[in-house]
Design a protein around this motif. Structure first.
Motif, PDB file in Angstrom:
ATOM      1  N   VAL A 227       0.844  -1.195   0.000  1.00  0.00           N
ATOM      2  CA  VAL A 227       0.000   0.000   0.000  1.00  0.00           C
ATOM      3  C   VAL A 227       0.882   1.247   0.000  1.00  0.00           C
ATOM      4  O   VAL A 227       0.702   2.148  -0.812  1.00  0.00           O
ATOM      5  CB  VAL A 227      -0.967   0.016   1.201  1.00  0.00           C
ATOM      6  CG1 VAL A 227      -1.766   1.312   1.235  1.00  0.00           C
ATOM      7  CG2 VAL A 227      -1.922  -1.175   1.115  1.00  0.00           C
ATOM      8  N   GLY A 228       1.853   1.293   0.884  1.00  0.00           N
ATOM      9  CA  GLY A 228       2.738   2.443   0.962  1.00  0.00           C
ATOM     10  C   GLY A 228       3.506   2.729  -0.311  1.00  0.00           C
ATOM     11  O   GLY A 228       3.708   3.888  -0.683  1.00  0.00           O
ATOM     12  N   THR A 229       3.951   1.672  -1.001  1.00  0.00           N
ATOM     13  CA  THR A 229       4.612   1.850  -2.298  1.00  0.00           C
ATOM     14  C   THR A 229       3.809   1.147  -3.395  1.00  0.00           C
ATOM     15  O   THR A 229       4.348   0.784  -4.433  1.00  0.00           O
ATOM     16  CB  THR A 229       6.063   1.317  -2.292  1.00  0.00           C
ATOM     17  OG1 THR A 229       6.080  -0.112  -2.373  1.00  0.00           O
ATOM     18  CG2 THR A 229       6.807   1.761  -1.053  1.00  0.00           C
ATOM     19  N   GLY A 230       2.507   0.952  -3.134  1.00  0.00           N
ATOM     20  CA  GLY A 230       1.657   0.211  -4.059  1.00  0.00           C
ATOM     21  C   GLY A 230       1.052   1.067  -5.149  1.00  0.00           C
ATOM     22  O   GLY A 230       1.332   2.256  -5.277  1.00  0.00           O
ATOM     23  N   GLY A 231       0.189   0.415  -5.962  1.00  0.00           N
ATOM     24  CA  GLY A 231      -0.418   1.074  -7.110  1.00  0.00           C
ATOM     25  C   GLY A 231      -1.929   1.169  -7.003  1.00  0.00           C
ATOM     26  O   GLY A 231      -2.551   0.656  -6.065  1.00  0.00           O
ATOM     27  N   VAL A 232      -2.521   1.809  -7.993  1.00  0.00           N
ATOM     28  CA  VAL A 232      -3.945   2.117  -7.993  1.00  0.00           C
ATOM     29  C   VAL A 232      -4.802   0.867  -7.768  1.00  0.00           C
ATOM     30  O   VAL A 232      -5.664   0.833  -6.878  1.00  0.00           O
ATOM     31  CB  VAL A 232      -4.352   2.790  -9.323  1.00  0.00           C
ATOM     32  CG1 VAL A 232      -5.873   2.965  -9.390  1.00  0.00           C
ATOM     33  CG2 VAL A 232      -3.665   4.133  -9.477  1.00  0.00           C
TER      34      VAL A 232
END
Length: 361
Positions: A227-232
């Protein structure tokens, strides 16, 4: 204070330190952290993934500074005892100019260090926030070590969690829908390295606070990655799953169907490819000063250290009321809560304590 501690360089959990009454000092944190980093051996490349300013009380900014000190990236501090037994911090040497190499570090190597705050969907940190959270030296480094995560454009899908897991987590609302494991391209690229130019694999340090969370049950661990470095797609679906499963069924539960999806992706993809370690804190408030104190400190490479942190966080960060509250007033710190998205936490964090028909201001 007599915190329960454990340290094992060969185990998945390197250290597990803390109790409800523990107040770890900077020197104690440094000792544990530097011992861990020493066990990792020499490195040419280190990527640090701390939270952003909305988690400033996590003490992740301080921990990031300690990592940078160990690797000669910035100047170091040490504590000296005063006559009355109190401790004060004193700089070992004048702060180096931007770009200079610090001395007196515990490390014999000086790797390249990049810092990517795990923004998730949040706006990038301002220079003022970076300086406030990570200190003047890191904020002034040239070239700038801070990277900005773009959740819409800078991500790659590295695999999927099975549709049946999504179906179970959403109580049958979603069928034939896999969850995409997405993360920042740069993070995923660190699984590869040219051994001639970089003999050792990149060390990735995910730093953050474990605390009850409205979507994930308990914050941090692999949430900081996916989530912190995740995508849409991954972020949106994870929040939808959390909403459908029910906040009341998630809050304070580290083991839940949504976390199981992230744990699956961690085991199947991250642990097989990345040299990724989690540095987790549990933070409470000093009863007299109101300032944050580190109650627990954990370092590990899988779910085990996260589970230890969850156990302590539930004792430190969750308040159980004797009866539902008829009126609750929430103050939102203007330096942390810039958007309605963040301000909604005033609802998430209180609604299970407010009586039916109660009032939230």
């Amino acid at each position: 204070r007599s915190p329960m501690t454990s340290e094992n360089k060969d185990a998945a959990t390197f250290c597990s330190v803390g109790s409800e009454t523990t107040a770890l000092t900077d020197e104690e944190i440094k000792s544990l952290l530097h011992s861990f980093l020493k066990s990792m051996g020499p490195r040419e490349d280190v990527l640090i993934l701390p939270p952003d300013y909305t988690r400033v009380y996590s003490q992740a900014g301080k921990v990031t500074q300690f990592v940078a000190e160990y690797y000669n990236f910035i100047g170091s501090e040490k504590e000296e005892s005063e006559a009355d037994g109190n401790k004060r911090q004193k700089m070992e040497s004048p702060p180096p100019k931007a770009g200079a190499t610090a001395k007196n570090s515990n490390s014999s190597s000086s790797p390249e260090i990049k810092i990517m705050p795990a923004l998730g969907t949040h706006v990038p940190m301002t220079p003022k926030e970076i300086e406030s959270m990570f200190g003047e030296e890191l904020a002034a480094k040239v070239p700038n070590p801070f990277l900005v995560h773009d959740w819409r454009n800078d991500v790659v899908t590295i695999g999927h969690a099975p549709a049946e897991m999504v179906t179970a987590a959403t109580r049958g609302y979603l069928k034939d829908k896999e969850w995409p494991a997405q993360l920042n391209k740069l993070v995923w690229d660190k699984r590869q390295h040219d051994v001639e130019k970089q003999p050792h694999k990149t060390l990735i340090l995910s730093i953050g606070q474990v605390i009850p969370h409205e979507v994930m049950g308990m914050a941090n661990f692999n949430k900081n990655i996916f989530v912190g470095t995740g995508g849409v797609n991954g972020i949106n679906l994870s929040h939808f799953i959390g909403a459908v499963h029910g906040m009341e069924n998630l809050m304070g539960h580290g083991d839940n169907p949504l976390r199981s999806i992230l744990n699956y992706a961690t085991t199947e993809f991250l642990e097989k490819e990345l040299d990724l370690w989690y540095i987790l804190t549990v933070v409470g408030k000093n009863a007299e000063t109101g300032k944050p104190e580190i109650r627990g400190f954990y370092i590990g490479k899988n779910v085990e250290c996260y589970q230890h942190a969850c156990d302590l966080s539930l004792k430190v960060n969750l308040t159980l009321m004797e009866k539902p509250l008829s009126k609750v007033v929430v103050y939102l710190d203007e330096n942390k809560f810039h958007t309605t998205w963040l301000g909604n936490k005033s609802i998430y964090r209180t609604r299970m304590a407010i009586a039916d028909g109660g009032e939230l201001i």
